[in-house]
Design a protein around this motif. Sequence first.
Motif, PDB file in Angstrom:
ATOM      1  N   GLY A  69       0.841  -1.197   0.000  1.00 38.33           N
ATOM      2  CA  GLY A  69       0.000   0.000   0.000  1.00 38.33           C
ATOM      3  C   GLY A  69       0.869   1.237   0.000  1.00 38.33           C
ATOM      4  N   PHE A  70       0.456   2.246   0.769  1.00 42.14           N
ATOM      5  CA  PHE A  70       1.173   3.516   0.803  1.00 42.14           C
ATOM      6  C   PHE A  70       1.285   4.007   2.245  1.00 42.14           C
ATOM      7  CE2 PHE A  70      -1.045   3.360  -3.312  1.00 42.14           C
ATOM      8  CZ  PHE A  70       0.046   3.466  -4.170  1.00 42.14           C
ATOM      9  N   PHE A  71       2.279   4.859   2.483  1.00 41.39           N
ATOM     10  CA  PHE A  71       2.430   5.520   3.791  1.00 41.39           C
ATOM     11  C   PHE A  71       3.129   6.845   3.554  1.00 41.39           C
ATOM     12  CE2 PHE A  71       6.526   3.714   3.143  1.00 41.39           C
ATOM     13  CZ  PHE A  71       7.438   4.345   3.985  1.00 41.39           C
ATOM     14  N   SER A  72       3.339   7.621   4.616  1.00 38.16           N
ATOM     15  CA  SER A  72       3.984   8.923   4.488  1.00 38.16           C
ATOM     16  C   SER A  72       5.215   9.001   5.383  1.00 38.16           C
ATOM     17  CB  SER A  72       2.999  10.057   4.792  1.00 38.16           C
ATOM     18  OG  SER A  72       2.126   9.729   5.839  1.00 38.16           O
ATOM     19  N   SER A  73       6.169   9.815   4.941  1.00 38.40           N
ATOM     20  CA  SER A  73       7.430   9.952   5.668  1.00 38.40           C
ATOM     21  C   SER A  73       8.098  11.262   5.259  1.00 38.40           C
ATOM     22  CB  SER A  73       8.355   8.775   5.344  1.00 38.40           C
ATOM     23  OG  SER A  73       9.632   8.946   5.951  1.00 38.40           O
ATOM     24  N   ASN A  74       8.851  11.864   6.205  1.00 36.23           N
ATOM     25  CA  ASN A  74       9.633  13.055   5.851  1.00 36.23           C
ATOM     26  C   ASN A  74      11.125  12.741   5.795  1.00 36.23           C
ATOM     27  OD1 ASN A  74      10.409  12.991   8.571  1.00 36.23           O
ATOM     28  ND2 ASN A  74       8.857  14.491   9.164  1.00 36.23           N
ATOM     29  N   ARG A  75      11.455  11.466   5.629  1.00 36.19           N
ATOM     30  CA  ARG A  75      12.856  11.061   5.513  1.00 36.19           C
ATOM     31  C   ARG A  75      13.538  11.791   4.338  1.00 36.19           C
ATOM     32  NH1 ARG A  75      11.971   4.848   4.164  1.00 36.19           N
ATOM     33  NH2 ARG A  75      10.450   5.184   5.821  1.00 36.19           N
ATOM     34  N   GLY A  76      14.752  12.226   4.564  1.00 38.49           N
ATOM     35  CA  GLY A  76      15.532  12.791   3.478  1.00 38.49           C
ATOM     36  C   GLY A  76      15.089  14.152   3.001  1.00 38.49           C
ATOM     37  N   ASP A  77      14.132  14.778   3.650  1.00 39.12           N
ATOM     38  CA  ASP A  77      13.698  16.114   3.239  1.00 39.12           C
ATOM     39  C   ASP A  77      14.197  17.112   4.275  1.00 39.12           C
ATOM     40  OD1 ASP A  77      11.944  18.544   3.014  1.00 39.12           O
ATOM     41  OD2 ASP A  77      11.111  17.393   1.348  1.00 39.12           O
ATOM     42  N   GLY A  78      15.155  17.930   3.875  1.00 40.94           N
ATOM     43  CA  GLY A  78      15.778  18.858   4.809  1.00 40.94           C
ATOM     44  C   GLY A  78      14.818  19.864   5.408  1.00 40.94           C
ATOM     45  N   ARG A  79      13.712  20.140   4.714  1.00 47.21           N
ATOM     46  CA  ARG A  79      12.747  21.121   5.228  1.00 47.21           C
ATOM     47  C   ARG A  79      11.644  20.457   6.052  1.00 47.21           C
ATOM     48  NH1 ARG A  79      10.827  25.324   0.820  1.00 47.21           N
ATOM     49  NH2 ARG A  79      10.169  26.332   2.760  1.00 47.21           N
ATOM     50  N   GLY A  80      11.693  19.135   6.132  1.00 49.16           N
ATOM     51  CA  GLY A  80      10.724  18.440   6.966  1.00 49.16           C
ATOM     52  C   GLY A  80       9.396  18.164   6.300  1.00 49.16           C
ATOM     53  N   TRP A  81       9.299  18.333   4.945  1.00 56.64           N
ATOM     54  CA  TRP A  81       8.032  18.058   4.272  1.00 56.64           C
ATOM     55  C   TRP A  81       7.752  16.561   4.254  1.00 56.64           C
ATOM     56  CZ3 TRP A  81       5.942  22.394   4.529  1.00 56.64           C
ATOM     57  CH2 TRP A  81       6.497  23.577   4.040  1.00 56.64           C
ATOM     58  N   ASP A  82       6.500  16.220   4.448  1.00 54.18           N
ATOM     59  CA  ASP A  82       6.074  14.828   4.355  1.00 54.18           C
ATOM     60  C   ASP A  82       5.789  14.473   2.899  1.00 54.18           C
ATOM     61  OD1 ASP A  82       6.020  14.600   7.207  1.00 54.18           O
ATOM     62  OD2 ASP A  82       4.123  15.688   7.197  1.00 54.18           O
ATOM     63  N   HIS A  83       6.106  13.252   2.523  1.00 52.77           N
ATOM     64  CA  HIS A  83       5.842  12.759   1.170  1.00 52.77           C
ATOM     65  C   HIS A  83       5.242  11.365   1.252  1.00 52.77           C
ATOM     66  CE1 HIS A  83       8.078  16.174  -0.325  1.00 52.77           C
ATOM     67  NE2 HIS A  83       9.136  15.819   0.393  1.00 52.77           N
ATOM     68  N   ILE A  84       4.611  10.963   0.171  1.00 50.30           N
ATOM     69  CA  ILE A  84       3.951   9.662   0.130  1.00 50.30           C
ATOM     70  C   ILE A  84       4.863   8.646  -0.544  1.00 50.30           C
ATOM     71  CG2 ILE A  84       1.971   8.381  -0.795  1.00 50.30           C
ATOM     72  CD1 ILE A  84       0.328  10.944  -0.479  1.00 50.30           C
ATOM     73  N   TYR A  85       4.941   7.468   0.077  1.00 59.15           N
ATOM     74  CA  TYR A  85       5.760   6.365  -0.423  1.00 59.15           C
ATOM     75  C   TYR A  85       4.876   5.126  -0.580  1.00 59.15           C
ATOM     76  CZ  TYR A  85       9.948   9.048   0.938  1.00 59.15           C
ATOM     77  OH  TYR A  85      10.922  10.001   1.056  1.00 59.15           O
ATOM     78  N   SER A  86       5.288   4.260  -1.490  1.00 56.86           N
ATOM     79  CA  SER A  86       4.653   2.947  -1.573  1.00 56.86           C
ATOM     80  C   SER A  86       5.463   1.962  -0.740  1.00 56.86           C
ATOM     81  CB  SER A  86       4.580   2.461  -3.022  1.00 56.86           C
ATOM     82  OG  SER A  86       5.883   2.171  -3.517  1.00 56.86           O
ATOM     83  N   PHE A  87       4.811   0.904  -0.295  1.00 56.94           N
ATOM     84  CA  PHE A  87       5.526  -0.157   0.424  1.00 56.94           C
ATOM     85  C   PHE A  87       4.956  -1.507   0.000  1.00 56.94           C
ATOM     86  CE2 PHE A  87       1.801   0.345   3.060  1.00 56.94           C
ATOM     87  CZ  PHE A  87       1.504  -0.951   3.474  1.00 56.94           C
ATOM     88  N   GLU A  88       5.778  -2.511   0.075  1.00 61.00           N
ATOM     89  CA  GLU A  88       5.335  -3.877  -0.170  1.00 61.00           C
ATOM     90  C   GLU A  88       6.270  -4.827   0.565  1.00 61.00           C
ATOM     91  OE1 GLU A  88       4.210  -7.018  -3.761  1.00 61.00           O
ATOM     92  OE2 GLU A  88       5.147  -5.102  -4.235  1.00 61.00           O
ATOM     93  N   LYS A  89       5.667  -5.784   1.234  1.00 58.08           N
ATOM     94  CA  LYS A  89       6.439  -6.852   1.871  1.00 58.08           C
ATOM     95  C   LYS A  89       5.988  -8.167   1.240  1.00 58.08           C
ATOM     96  CE  LYS A  89       7.686  -8.988   6.266  1.00 58.08           C
ATOM     97  NZ  LYS A  89       7.424  -9.064   7.724  1.00 58.08           N
ATOM     98  N   PRO A  90       6.806  -8.735   0.354  1.00 59.17           N
ATOM     99  CA  PRO A  90       6.399  -9.978  -0.302  1.00 59.17           C
ATOM    100  C   PRO A  90       6.126 -11.073   0.726  1.00 59.17           C
ATOM    101  CG  PRO A  90       8.342  -9.038  -1.353  1.00 59.17           C
ATOM    102  CD  PRO A  90       8.130  -8.263  -0.086  1.00 59.17           C
ATOM    103  N   GLU A  91       5.007 -11.716   0.594  1.00 57.63           N
ATOM    104  CA  GLU A  91       4.634 -12.801   1.501  1.00 57.63           C
ATOM    105  C   GLU A  91       3.657 -13.728   0.812  1.00 57.63           C
ATOM    106  OE1 GLU A  91       2.969 -10.792   4.864  1.00 57.63           O
ATOM    107  OE2 GLU A  91       1.177 -10.179   3.806  1.00 57.63           O
ATOM    108  N   ILE A  92       3.634 -14.965   1.264  1.00 55.82           N
ATOM    109  CA  ILE A  92       2.706 -15.950   0.714  1.00 55.82           C
ATOM    110  C   ILE A  92       1.463 -15.957   1.594  1.00 55.82           C
ATOM    111  CG2 ILE A  92       2.336 -18.386   0.201  1.00 55.82           C
ATOM    112  CD1 ILE A  92       5.355 -18.634  -0.221  1.00 55.82           C
ATOM    113  N   ILE A  93       0.357 -15.518   1.012  1.00 52.66           N
ATOM    114  CA  ILE A  93      -0.890 -15.549   1.766  1.00 52.66           C
ATOM    115  C   ILE A  93      -1.987 -16.153   0.889  1.00 52.66           C
ATOM    116  CG2 ILE A  93      -0.275 -13.514   3.126  1.00 52.66           C
ATOM    117  CD1 ILE A  93      -2.331 -11.953   1.478  1.00 52.66           C
ATOM    118  N   GLN A  94      -2.971 -16.735   1.559  1.00 48.65           N
ATOM    119  CA  GLN A  94      -4.137 -17.246   0.852  1.00 48.65           C
ATOM    120  C   GLN A  94      -5.351 -16.457   1.324  1.00 48.65           C
ATOM    121  OE1 GLN A  94      -4.542 -21.309  -0.388  1.00 48.65           O
ATOM    122  NE2 GLN A  94      -2.931 -21.932   1.045  1.00 48.65           N
ATOM    123  N   THR A  95      -6.201 -16.149   0.393  1.00 46.45           N
ATOM    124  CA  THR A  95      -7.392 -15.365   0.705  1.00 46.45           C
ATOM    125  C   THR A  95      -8.630 -16.028   0.117  1.00 46.45           C
ATOM    126  OG1 THR A  95      -7.006 -14.018  -1.270  1.00 46.45           O
ATOM    127  CG2 THR A  95      -6.155 -13.173   0.819  1.00 46.45           C
TER     128      THR A  95
END
Length: 697
Positions: A410-436
């Motif tokens: 999905g997505f989340f937000s972080s201000n990593r690496g931004d010297g002015r402290g602005w928040d930005h949106i990042y995607s994330f994924e953790k590969p896993e085997i799931i059944q639904t």
Amino acid sequence: MPRQPHHYPGLRIWAALAVLVAVLASCGADRNFKKGEKFLALGEYFDAAAQYKQAYSKSKPKDRTARGLYAMRMAYCYNRINSNGKAIAAYRNAIRYGADSLQTHLDFARALLKDANYKEAEKEFLLVLDSMPDNQLAKDGLQSARTAKAAKDAGSRYIVKKMDIFNSRRADFSPMFCGDQYEQLFFTSTRNEAEGDELSGITGTKNGDIFYSQKDDKGKWGRPQTITSGLNTEFDEGACCFSPDQRVMYLTQCVSDPSYPRYATIATSNRADAAWGKATKLEITRDTLSSFAHPAVSPDGEWLYFTSDMPGGKGGLDIWRVRITAAGLGGVENLGEPINTAGDEMFPTFRPNGDLYFSSNGHPGLGGLDIFIAKTDKSGKKIILEHPGYPLNSQGDDFGMTFEGAHNRGFFSSNRGDGRGWDHIYSFEKPEIIQTVTGWVYEMEGYELPDAQVYLVGNDGTNKKLSVKGDGSFTEVVEPGVDYVLLATCKGFLNHKEEISIKPTAESEDHVLQFPLASIRVPVLIDNIFYDFDKSSLRKESETALDELVKLLQENPNVTIELSAHCDYKGSEAYNKKLSQRRAESVVRYLIAKGVSAKRLTPVGYGKMKPKTIRKKLTEKYTWLKEGDVLTEEFIKKLDKEKQEICNQLNRRTEFIVLRTTYGMFDENGQLKNPPKPKEKEDDTDANGNEDIFLIE
């Protein structure tokens, strides 16, 4: 007598001017400081920091007390608006001018953590602990300083990418999926397109608005768009979430008079068609001096989680919850330990499996706000906290997650690496085997049923109530080696049950099930029933549909039905009536042979007496028909030959309609045979007798 050098009078003039400038500068610094104090009292940290900075620059280095005070105020304000680099510089000056306290060094150490300056942070935490050995924030901070680098080096299976399509040159944060297929992403932004013309005294940017991005048919996200339906105002809106049926948006607002301290509140917006209406404040308590923010609805829709600084917490901002009922909101509960700490816990959100994700700067982590996962053990009583590691977490603030269905992405937000402290949106994924298991609940001959409820029971002790989305679907993670029974129910419809055994697999797999529900109000077509020409004998290919009807009657043992057969208008009325009666009786005999009681079945042959009435769903296939059309002989003969034959086929049908829903429920005296037993009160206490207020239900 020698003449005095002519420059002596000039030196005396400049000395006098220097004294005057110093006096004026002192007055100017004091004016700036007073302005800063006013802005600070209103929570306008950006404007306050600007005034303190001017006061600092106008003061002399020898004015150590004043400079130390100005630096301390700057550090506090910069800290509040995420200008971490400026905050660190201000803390250094405050310490240099002797305006420091143990709290100063604690705040400085936490800012150093956020800057990944772990060695210096360790020294500052040790300084605090030397005088305050029981300070939990310093203890946890020291642990972070000593373990963060190794944790970052170890990494994790998470894959993180910055999403430029969503981000602007200002703050973009708290993404939240919406849509039955997760085709919309809502988030908060202070970009230039936000409502209003004024810049916020709190952040120095425009007040936040809620924007959204739409995914196209190829899975590509579009440029963010503003919401023009009245949801956004010139004030702050943001950090939203949705009810399970996605008809209600919960959002954070800050709309109070800017001449007074402003408190965040939670509001709701209802969706009419595709538009979100004007937000209305949600009164969680009568407390008007605390903030309420970052709403999150539990997957079952029964609890509203939120962030607040109201009295009764563990310190700083805590996560609380309140029950959502048909009559309104219940009493509030603090989640307590181990979730809440003396630091700040914020931005709760749920993965569909019930795991609670939140951000905290009070637990040991990598610096700033880190994301944590709260799960319950198999007993459902003990809460287990998990730190998902780097790169999902960083030395900056990481928060505001949203999940694309059951998978860990999905997505989340972080201000990593931004010297002015602005928040930005990042995607994330953790590969896993799931059944639904993905299910679709809909009306036979009709549309999806978003008001349906699905119950999931497994032979491993699983017992869940699942919510259905707007398109009638649901998705639930299931475990390999477990046998499940799923029951779909909806008011005005018969139940439908499916069983499935989950086998172990080497890769993720989705098991798709259909839940067609039969109405108890209108006739239900039994599709694919075939008879020999001009006869009542059932053909072999009819057995699949009839076996489904047997299953339906077994799942609904208190139902009696009328089984009806119908003909087209060709032939005599008497002949058609007799033929249809025999056909209806053939179906009933088949059902009886399969174990259905004859008392539950009434065969009726209507011949051509009851021509079919067209329902809306059928008009999608036959666009030349309208909802409510009755396929009488007169109606059909006005059509061309091809359409006439289609209508005759539609009239030649076998249907059932529910007559009773109470068969076998009462004895000869009219008393209920199996009255419900009183529900025993559940034990919600742990081994120590403490009530567990964090049950994932």
